[in-house]
Design an enzyme around this catalytic site. Structure first.
Site, mmCIF file in Angstrom:
data_model
loop_
_atom_site.group_PDB
_atom_site.id
_atom_site.type_symbol
_atom_site.label_atom_id
_atom_site.label_comp_id
_atom_site.label_asym_id
_atom_site.label_seq_id
_atom_site.Cartn_x
_atom_site.Cartn_y
_atom_site.Cartn_z
ATOM 1 N N LYS A 211 -10.762 12.107 8.684
ATOM 2 C CA LYS A 211 -10.258 11.657 9.981
ATOM 3 C C LYS A 211 -10.227 12.818 10.967
ATOM 4 O O LYS A 211 -10.126 13.976 10.553
ATOM 5 C CB LYS A 211 -8.818 11.154 9.822
ATOM 6 C CG LYS A 211 -8.660 9.809 9.162
ATOM 7 C CD LYS A 211 -7.178 9.432 9.071
ATOM 8 C CE LYS A 211 -6.974 8.112 8.359
ATOM 9 N NZ LYS A 211 -7.526 6.952 9.055
ATOM 10 N N ASP B 82 -3.139 9.900 3.898
ATOM 11 C CA ASP B 82 -4.511 9.447 4.127
ATOM 12 C C ASP B 82 -5.236 10.404 5.073
ATOM 13 O O ASP B 82 -5.116 10.307 6.287
ATOM 14 C CB ASP B 82 -4.499 8.028 4.713
ATOM 15 C CG ASP B 82 -5.911 7.491 4.912
ATOM 16 O OD1 ASP B 82 -6.865 8.118 4.397
ATOM 17 O OD2 ASP B 82 -6.042 6.435 5.558
ATOM 18 N N ASP C 180 -12.623 6.473 4.039
ATOM 19 C CA ASP C 180 -11.383 6.252 4.786
ATOM 20 C C ASP C 180 -10.915 4.787 4.691
ATOM 21 O O ASP C 180 -9.813 4.461 5.106
ATOM 22 C CB ASP C 180 -11.591 6.667 6.249
ATOM 23 C CG ASP C 180 -10.277 6.867 6.985
ATOM 24 O OD1 ASP C 180 -9.223 6.885 6.323
ATOM 25 O OD2 ASP C 180 -10.327 7.019 8.227
ATOM 26 N N LYS D 9 0.846 -1.196 0.000
ATOM 27 C CA LYS D 9 0.000 0.000 0.000
ATOM 28 C C LYS D 9 0.882 1.247 0.000
ATOM 29 O O LYS D 9 1.630 1.496 0.941
ATOM 30 C CB LYS D 9 -0.907 -0.006 1.236
ATOM 31 C CG LYS D 9 -1.753 1.253 1.419
ATOM 32 C CD LYS D 9 -2.665 1.136 2.655
ATOM 33 C CE LYS D 9 -3.441 2.435 2.900
ATOM 34 N NZ LYS D 9 -4.264 2.375 4.131
ATOM 35 N N ARG E 131 -7.827 -0.766 1.054
ATOM 36 C CA ARG E 131 -8.300 -2.002 0.406
ATOM 37 C C ARG E 131 -8.714 -1.723 -1.035
ATOM 38 O O ARG E 131 -8.678 -2.628 -1.864
ATOM 39 C CB ARG E 131 -9.433 -2.617 1.249
ATOM 40 C CG ARG E 131 -10.659 -1.775 1.345
ATOM 41 C CD ARG E 131 -11.576 -2.194 2.502
ATOM 42 N NE ARG E 131 -11.042 -1.748 3.802
ATOM 43 C CZ ARG E 131 -11.585 -2.049 4.976
ATOM 44 N NH1 ARG E 131 -12.660 -2.813 5.029
ATOM 45 N NH2 ARG E 131 -11.050 -1.601 6.100
ATOM 46 N N ASP F 285 1.303 6.194 5.640
ATOM 47 C CA ASP F 285 0.377 5.204 5.065
ATOM 48 C C ASP F 285 0.939 4.572 3.783
ATOM 49 O O ASP F 285 0.268 3.769 3.139
ATOM 50 C CB ASP F 285 -0.985 5.863 4.804
ATOM 51 C CG ASP F 285 -2.157 4.915 5.041
ATOM 52 O OD1 ASP F 285 -1.949 3.867 5.673
ATOM 53 O OD2 ASP F 285 -3.271 5.243 4.594
ATOM 54 N N GLU G 264 -9.749 3.270 2.256
ATOM 55 C CA GLU G 264 -9.227 3.436 0.895
ATOM 56 C C GLU G 264 -8.113 2.445 0.572
ATOM 57 O O GLU G 264 -7.871 2.148 -0.594
ATOM 58 C CB GLU G 264 -8.731 4.878 0.702
ATOM 59 C CG GLU G 264 -7.286 5.144 1.158
ATOM 60 C CD GLU G 264 -7.058 4.906 2.642
ATOM 61 O OE1 GLU G 264 -8.029 5.009 3.420
ATOM 62 O OE2 GLU G 264 -5.914 4.616 3.036
HETATM 63 N N1 BES Z 1 -4.500 4.007 7.003
HETATM 64 C C1 BES Z 1 -5.642 3.700 7.788
HETATM 65 C C2 BES Z 1 -5.359 2.656 8.868
HETATM 66 C C3 BES Z 1 -4.463 3.080 9.999
HETATM 67 C C4 BES Z 1 -4.998 3.683 11.121
HETATM 68 C C5 BES Z 1 -3.129 2.812 9.974
HETATM 69 C C6 BES Z 1 -4.192 4.034 12.174
HETATM 70 C C7 BES Z 1 -2.303 3.159 11.041
HETATM 71 C C8 BES Z 1 -2.838 3.767 12.137
HETATM 72 C C9 BES Z 1 -6.750 3.134 6.895
HETATM 73 O O1 BES Z 1 -6.813 3.667 5.624
HETATM 74 C C10 BES Z 1 -8.056 3.466 7.563
HETATM 75 O O2 BES Z 1 -8.361 4.611 7.680
HETATM 76 N N2 BES Z 1 -8.789 2.429 7.966
HETATM 77 C C11 BES Z 1 -10.040 2.615 8.598
HETATM 78 C C12 BES Z 1 -11.007 1.600 8.024
HETATM 79 C C13 BES Z 1 -12.429 1.800 8.461
HETATM 80 C C14 BES Z 1 -12.985 3.097 7.919
HETATM 81 C C15 BES Z 1 -13.252 0.626 7.979
HETATM 82 C C16 BES Z 1 -9.860 2.420 10.089
HETATM 83 O O3 BES Z 1 -9.080 1.547 10.483
HETATM 84 O O4 BES Z 1 -10.450 3.167 10.860
HETATM 85 ZN ZN ZN Z 2 -5.057 4.411 4.866
HETATM 86 MN MN MN Z 3 -7.987 5.441 5.563
#
Ligand code: BES
Ligand code: ZN
Ligand code: MN
Length: 513
Positions: free
Chosen positions: A277, A270, A347, A265, A351, A288, A349
């Site tokens: 966020k 992000d 968010d 990734k 996947r 990210d 994104e």
């Molecule tokens: N990049 C984030 C995941 C992340 C969060 C990595 C904190 C490191 C520290 C990812 O893109 C994300 O935002 N995931 C969301 C998914 C949810 C919206 C289903 C998450 O984990 O909140």
């Molecule tokens: Zn992310």
């Molecule tokens: Mn995200």
């Protein structure tokens, strides 16, 4: 940096400092004992006085002006049954302690027990030493005095006849290649998102290709559109920075059709997009792209180690920003394999860009897939910063990987991929939805990815908790850690050994569609 290997007595050594290990039972061995004798028991005095107990991260410094090594640094290495991490930490702790004090040449005594795994031990020490050199002050107009490590000497002595010099040398070289690759990944990750754009990431990969002789190409948005990569293009819509699909190829076994693919990734920032966020810690989302940096850096190591295997690295790279053209909750995207995705949360994104990355790796001929991504906050809830969640559709491949990873300084832990999770990621209106709510958030994310790997053996590494740390340790500066470079390199080397073709591994057809 120069690396030397010697099995002479400590007395003949010339270095800014000699580092010796102390075990937590307060025991000295090998070189440490020999040195203690030469210093008239000064080292054992430290132990008797309780100045060092041998716990991980402890240090005690002695000056030895009349010796070839000017200083002696005792470093706690922990329990006698140490693993790879302990050796890397031993070396990293010494480099950070001495390096900040201007010492540029360091000799490391190997624990006596290391003669049973000489090559690995040498590699872990050199890898750890290199890891200790980085500080994250590159953007300061007056950076801290950098740690300028010019030479590392591995001292295999007192029982030296048991250490195999060729193994020491080849291990040290492997440690150098790996340590430099890890540091490269960390520096890429440290680069702020205003500099580290998808275009910049592609250029970094191209530089690696030129320097080490890999094949490189990167699709631009027009080319991605032609291939139907609607998922990554959807994520990229809110940003003015064009997305790229970056590819590095290494062919070490042209006669074989087997091809291991690493997919990382490369989300260079992000913000969450329209599902934005909270501001707290949002700046950390420049990290990210650690999975993508890991792919590029691992490919640089692979190009030098030259395993007899075919490896490709694929990095879908994009920014996730809100904007007038940004993808919105409820929008439906179509990925390269034709599957439709309802975007519930912009968010989620990672996947989305990985979906197209995994499809593209398959188009390029991958026969096994391993992806790495800072994918879910839920991963940090589950395993903290201790280990990387490891999720797979192929149990034998996964177990083989977990066994391999035990011989690296990284930690991986298995998590299940039940069919329930594949049911959960189904959408009413489309084939899939990209967000499902809180329960098992890391595993539903994995189930989503599974829909894009078809029936290839595949492992997903969620490095959200391990790719970076906000805690400074004695052996590593805070910030990016270089995960998953060591695991990727271990997998690549293993592929050359004719890795098992995951007999029970070929996964069943993906449950979704
Ligand atoms: N990049 C984030 C995941 C992340 C969060 C990595 C904190 C490191 C520290 C990812 O893109 C994300 O935002 N995931 C969301 C998914 C949810 C919206 C289903 C998450 O984990 O909140
Ligand atoms: Zn992310
Ligand atoms: Mn995200």
């Amino acid at each position: 940096m120069q690396i030397h290997v010697t099995s002479g007595a400590p007395a003949v050594l010339r270095a800014g400092a000699l580092v010796v290990p102390v075990f937590s039972e307060g025991r000295l061995d090998g070189a440490a004992e020999a040195v203690d004798g030469e210093l008239g028991g000064a080292l054992s005095d430290l132990l008797t006085n309780g100045e060092i107990k041998g716990n991980v991260g402890e240090v005690a410094l002695l000056h030895a002006p009349s010796h070839g090594f000017k200083r002696l640094l005792a470093v706690g290495i922990g329990k006698r049954e140490y693993g790879p991490e302990a050796l890397a930490r031993y070396a990293g702790t010494a480099v950070r302690h001495l390096g900040k004090r201007g010492v540029t040449s360091i000799a490391f005594a190997l624990p006596l027990e290391a003669r049973h795994h000489t090559r690995d031990a040498a590699a872990f020490i050199v890898e750890g030493a290199l890891g200790g050199t980085i500080d994250a002050t590159t953007y300061r107009t007056e950076p801290d005095k950098p740690i300028a490590l010019e030479s590392v000497t591995l001292l295999a002595t007192a029982g030296s006849h048991d250490f195999d010099k060729a193994s020491l040398e080849s291990g040290a070289e492997r440690g150098r290649i790996l340590g430099e690759a890890v540091n490269f990944a960390r520096l890429l990750a440290l680069t702020p998102a205003n500099d580290m754009t998808p275009t910049h990431m592609a250029r970094a990969a191209e530089d690696v290709a030129k320097k080490y002789g890999l094949k490189f190409h990167a699709l631009d948005e027009e080319q991605m559109a032609k291939k139907g990569m609607g998922a990554i293009l959807g994520v990229s819509r809110g940003s003015d920075e064009p997305a790229r699909m970056i590819v590095l190829e290494y062919r070490g076994d042209p006669s074989s059709k087997e091809m291991l693919a690493f997919v990382g990734k490369g989300l260079t920032f992000d913000s969450g997009g329209i599902s934005i966020k909270p501001a707290e810690n949002m700046h950390e989302m420049k990290y990210d792209m650690c999975g993508g940096a890991g792919v590029i850096a691992a490919m640089s190591a692979i190009a030098q180690l030259k395993p007899k295997a075919n490896i490709i690295g694929v990095v879908p790279s994009s920014e996730n920003l809100p904007g007038p053209r940004a993808v919105k909750p409820g929008d439906i995207l179509r990925a390269m394999n034709g599957k439709t995705i309802e975007v519930i949360n912009t968010d989620a994104e990672g996947r989305l860009i990985l979906a197209d990355g995994l499809c593209y790796a398959r188009e390029l001929g991958a026969t096994r897939l391993v992806d790495a991504a800072t994918l879910t906050g839920a991963m940090v809830v589950a395993l903290g910063h201790a280990a990387t969640g490891t999720i797979s559709n192929a149990d034998a491949f996964r177990d083989h990987f977990l066994a391999l990873a035990k011989h690296t300084t990284e930690k991986y832990w298995p998590l299940p991929l039940y069919d329930e999770f594949s049911q959960t990621v189904k959408s009413e209106i489309a084939d899939l939805r990209n967000s499902t709510g809180r329960p098992a958030g890391s595993l539903t994310a994995a189930a989503f990815l599974k829909a894009f790997v078809d029936d290839l053996p595949w492992i997903h590494l969620d490095i959200a908790g391990t790719a970076y740390t906000d805690a400074e340790t004695p052996y590593l500066a805070k910030g990016p850690t270089g995960y998953p470079v060591r695991a990727f390199v271990a997998l690549a080397e293993d592929a050359a050994n004719g890795a098992p073709r995951t007999k029970n591994g070929a996964a069943k057809k993906a449950a979704v569609r």
